[in-house]
Enzyme design. Sequence first.
Site, mmCIF file in Angstrom:
data_model
loop_
_atom_site.group_PDB
_atom_site.id
_atom_site.type_symbol
_atom_site.label_atom_id
_atom_site.label_comp_id
_atom_site.label_asym_id
_atom_site.label_seq_id
_atom_site.Cartn_x
_atom_site.Cartn_y
_atom_site.Cartn_z
ATOM 1 N N HIS A 1 8.843 6.094 -3.255
ATOM 2 C CA HIS A 1 9.244 4.695 -3.383
ATOM 3 C C HIS A 1 10.735 4.499 -3.124
ATOM 4 O O HIS A 1 11.315 3.503 -3.543
ATOM 5 C CB HIS A 1 8.914 4.173 -4.787
ATOM 6 C CG HIS A 1 7.460 4.172 -5.104
ATOM 7 N ND1 HIS A 1 6.773 5.314 -5.434
ATOM 8 C CD2 HIS A 1 6.552 3.166 -5.139
ATOM 9 C CE1 HIS A 1 5.504 5.007 -5.667
ATOM 10 N NE2 HIS A 1 5.343 3.726 -5.483
ATOM 11 N N GLU B 1 -2.023 -3.808 1.910
ATOM 12 C CA GLU B 1 -0.984 -4.128 2.886
ATOM 13 C C GLU B 1 -1.529 -4.211 4.303
ATOM 14 O O GLU B 1 -1.134 -5.083 5.087
ATOM 15 C CB GLU B 1 0.143 -3.091 2.813
ATOM 16 C CG GLU B 1 1.072 -3.247 1.610
ATOM 17 C CD GLU B 1 0.458 -2.721 0.318
ATOM 18 O OE1 GLU B 1 1.009 -3.005 -0.761
ATOM 19 O OE2 GLU B 1 -0.576 -2.023 0.402
#
Length: 359
Positions: A151, A82
Amino acid sequence: MMLGVLRHNKSIVRPAFRAFSSANQMTVREALNSALDEEMSADPKVLLLGEEVGEYQGAYKISKGLLDKYGPERVLDTPITEAGFAGIGVGAAYYGLKPVVEFMTFNFSMQAIDHIINSAAKSNYMSAGQISVPIVFRGPNGAAAGVGAQHSQCYAAWYASCPGLKVLTPYSAEDARGLLKAAIRDPDPVVFLENELLYGESFPVSAEVLDSSFCLPIGKAKIEREGKDVTITAFSKMVGYALKAAEILEKEGISAEVINLRSIRPLDRSTINASVRKTNRLVTVEEGFPQHGVGAEICASVIEESFAYLDAPVERIAGADVPTPYAANLERLAFPQVEDIVRAAKRACYRSVQVAATA
């Protein structure tokens, strides 16, 4: 390679891909896909990059068909890094391209947060307006189901606290389509927070929404349901919960006005305060943590601008102040439910059932 995107796609004139559920219904997934498709078709500077956005057509199939249509120069599969591909996106935006960076979940954006905050959000100010950063960071935000504490976080308040960013939170297909188009066209960096559990939800759409020129204004909330007794603000998945709560409250004689915020930064303070001045009561709803949350900012705005109109304390409904549990029964308790909103609205209207004191 990035500059080659401009040269390679100057001649693209193919019509946008359309494959909707029905003539008057569209899923959020289809809305996002069609918005991406139409903006890429209209502007060769728009490109999409992220993990599995190309060959796999997106982890959630948001980018279905785009690689075949626009090729690997504009739909770029990246490694699982990322920080790397967010930085590439910011650099491409510096040079005039319009990248759409997809995070498989916004929890992973923490790996790239330096690029988002220190590079994308601040460059226009630090360059005295010489550098524009037209980039969109998009992907699912907040809790899904059974994916644990790492998450399941909502990043609305995180990114909305940073000057230089715009933060959008679509609920319906109309929101998703109109706000994503607005985000891509905007000259500033936009954090676009979707919800995984909404991708498959269908919503009615008008001919206006289906038009390729359709676009929603950034910073403007939508009153999803008018009411006169209590104002309920919500965003993303919580808008649906608020609407269900309003239906239940109506059966008990309470008329709730439901505001879909759509935009967290800028926040539509005028619509919120106008509603509170009408209903004299406020319930804020969000999935994120309560401390320093979106609801806290809304509460502060109402206290500053409409305090004299309040007939009851503001009620804040938020996620539990704990890391998200993995166990399904505890996970449900950690996030707002429809019944929580109903109870809060009844408290605000002094209609809650009092529990009898034990002897």
